[in-house]
Design an enzyme around this catalytic site. Structure first.
Site, PDB file in Angstrom:
ATOM      1  N   CYS A 115       6.744 -14.308  35.612  1.00 19.39           N
ATOM      2  CA  CYS A 115       5.505 -15.072  35.535  1.00 19.39           C
ATOM      3  C   CYS A 115       4.736 -14.967  36.852  1.00 19.39           C
ATOM      4  CB  CYS A 115       5.821 -16.533  35.235  1.00 19.39           C
ATOM      5  SG  CYS A 115       4.387 -17.620  35.270  1.00 19.39           S
ATOM      6  N   CYS A 126       5.584 -18.294  29.600  1.00 19.74           N
ATOM      7  CA  CYS A 126       6.552 -18.665  30.624  1.00 19.74           C
ATOM      8  C   CYS A 126       7.150 -20.019  30.246  1.00 19.74           C
ATOM      9  CB  CYS A 126       5.887 -18.743  31.997  1.00 19.74           C
ATOM     10  SG  CYS A 126       7.023 -19.320  33.284  1.00 19.74           S
ATOM     11  N   CYS A 160       4.559 -18.774  38.507  1.00 23.30           N
ATOM     12  CA  CYS A 160       5.705 -19.478  39.102  1.00 23.30           C
ATOM     13  C   CYS A 160       6.896 -18.588  39.402  1.00 23.30           C
ATOM     14  CB  CYS A 160       6.132 -20.634  38.197  1.00 23.30           C
ATOM     15  SG  CYS A 160       6.983 -20.105  36.679  1.00 23.30           S
ATOM     16  N   CYS A 193       6.623 -22.769  33.474  1.00 19.30           N
ATOM     17  CA  CYS A 193       5.379 -23.452  33.850  1.00 19.30           C
ATOM     18  C   CYS A 193       4.362 -23.564  32.707  1.00 19.30           C
ATOM     19  CB  CYS A 193       4.722 -22.754  35.044  1.00 19.30           C
ATOM     20  SG  CYS A 193       4.036 -21.123  34.659  1.00 19.30           S
ATOM     21  N   ASP A 216       4.648   8.935  48.344  1.00 20.59           N
ATOM     22  CA  ASP A 216       5.958   8.472  47.905  1.00 20.59           C
ATOM     23  C   ASP A 216       6.164   8.854  46.444  1.00 20.59           C
ATOM     24  OD1 ASP A 216       8.248   7.138  47.216  1.00 20.59           O
ATOM     25  OD2 ASP A 216       7.547   5.148  47.797  1.00 20.59           O
TER      26      ASP A 216
END
Length: 418
Positions: free
Chosen positions: A197, A214, A200, A217, A337
């Protein structure tokens, strides 16, 4: 659009001259150098060029260029459109795009994810279009959660109307910061960057795709007004109206792009049926999805810059009898990278003739070997075609998947096909 101040007019003229010179000397399309020259003369030129226009800013990790092109194509129903639809997506490119078409009231600007807050503040757009967020160029880009937070903060300080993909939790969380939003169920094939999430940090519940929430929250997928049904190739507009897409761009990702484009065009007052008609006219975007015939073989070019992009490219490959060429570089525009190669599942290529090329082909070869995908190494597309023709004179088609600079090198070898 209001008349530009004298200093801004001078900056715009000098920028366009620099861009023209760049094109004339074969150094590029001039989008970047033109903007740089103009900014030296008038640092606030972008804001001045944006005044009096109805702009849409388009940002995402994948699909920005295509969706910008689609929206611009739809808006041409209304007249001229100022746009950077070939990918110069930083402020210098935006300045060139707006300078090149000063009379256009409507504009569509592709915006690099990192520059969105800055460009949003400078241009005060009517719409901000958000599609997806996933890892990309990790050697020089911030974590996508931080990027989403910057988007959310910038949107909360603006009056723009957001048009966003509700199926991507990071995009939805960022878009929820805006005072007004239109939500589109545009899908999310790549979910590996969106299990937590963004509010949170709790683990998202995804029991029934595309819905997510979620449990910690209460953050959840916004209710959508637009959707795309990939199984039936259908756009579902507000009120339940269903429109067959029948695009000339392949795959679920482009259906998603088209749904976002149709929702954006509706904000300008265009009916979705007419928008879809115009979207069908597009068959390639800056070389993406273009096919060229060389040595009697149709070579189709697919761009894939990160794990999410490669997953979408695999989904539109031709049947296994068609060989595929994979090309990877690691220049500055690609990100140096290449560890992201290990996030891609290449097992789908088993049973297919696979060739690897590009500056970092050994990195790619090792990754394929680990996934037990047989491969052959080569230097050029024509070399591969010669090898294939010698073995299979009847071969008619090859797919090429390449990351950014590898794609541009291959495209240039064929005359920068559009």
């Amino acid at each position: 659009m209001s008349e530009l101040p004298l200093r801004a007019q001078l900056a715009s003229v000098l920028g366009r001259s620099a861009a023209s010179l760049s094109r004339a000397t074969g150094r590029g399309d001039g989008s970047v150098i033109g903007g740089r020259v103009a900014l030296k003369v008038e640092p606030d030129l972008l804001a001045k060029l944006a005044q009096g226009r109805r702009l849409a800013l388009v940002s995402a990790t994948n699909g920005k260029t295509t969706t910008t092109r689609l929206i611009a194509q739809a808006l041409r129903e209304l007249g001229e459109v100022a746009t950077n639809e070939y990918g110069a997506n930083m402020p210098t490119g935006h300045i060139t795009a707006l300078s090149d078409n000063k009379s256009a009231i409507n504009g569509v600007l592709e915006v690099d994810e990192k520059y969105l807050p800055q460009v949003l503040k400078a241009t005060s757009p009517a719409f901000v279009v958000l599609m997806n967020l996933s890892r990309d160029q990790m050697d020089r880009a911030s974590e996508i959660n931080l990027l989403a937070k910057k988007w959310r903060t910038a949107l909360s300080q603006s009056n723009t109307h957001v048009i966003a993909n509700a199926d991507d939790p990071l995009v939805a969380w960022a878009g929820l910061g805006a005072p007004n939003a239109t939500w589109v169920s545009a899908g999310q094939r790549w979910k590996e960057d969106a299990w937590c999430c963004p509010e949170c940090g709790g683990h998202l519940k995804r029991d029934q795709d595309p819905y997510w929430e979620c449990p910690e929250c209460g953050l959840s997928r916004p209710e959508t007004a637009w959707a795309v049904d990939n199984d039936s190739d259908t756009l579902i507009a507000p009120g339940g109206q269903q429109i067959k897409l029948r695009l000339n761009l392949p795959g679920d990702a482009n259906r998603s792009n088209a749904a976002i484009a149709a929702a954006t065009a509706a904000g300008y007052g265009l009916h979705p049926e007419r928008t879809v008609e115009r979207l069908r006219e597009i068959s390639s975007v800056a070389g993406r999805y273009t096919s060229v015939v060389t040595m009697g073989v149709e070579v189709r070019l697919l761009l894939a810059k990160n794990p999410a992009g490669w997953l979408e490219s695999f989904a539109v490959l031709d049947p296994p009898r068609v060989p595929v060429i994979l090309a990877v570089n690691a220049q500055i525009p690609d990100g140096k990278d290449t560890s992201w190669l290990w996030d891609v599942d290449y097992r789908v290529l088993r049973g297919r003739r696979v060739f690897v090329m590009g500056e970092r082909r050994t990195d790619l070869a090792l990754r394929l070997e680990t996934d037990e995908v047989p491969f052959e190494v080569a230097d050029r597309v024509d070399e591969i075609l010669g090898r294939l023709k010698a073995e299979r004179p009847d071969i008619t088609k090859v797919d090429v998947i390449a990351n950014y600079t590898a794609f541009q090198q291959i495209r240039t070898a064929y005359g920068r096909v559009q």
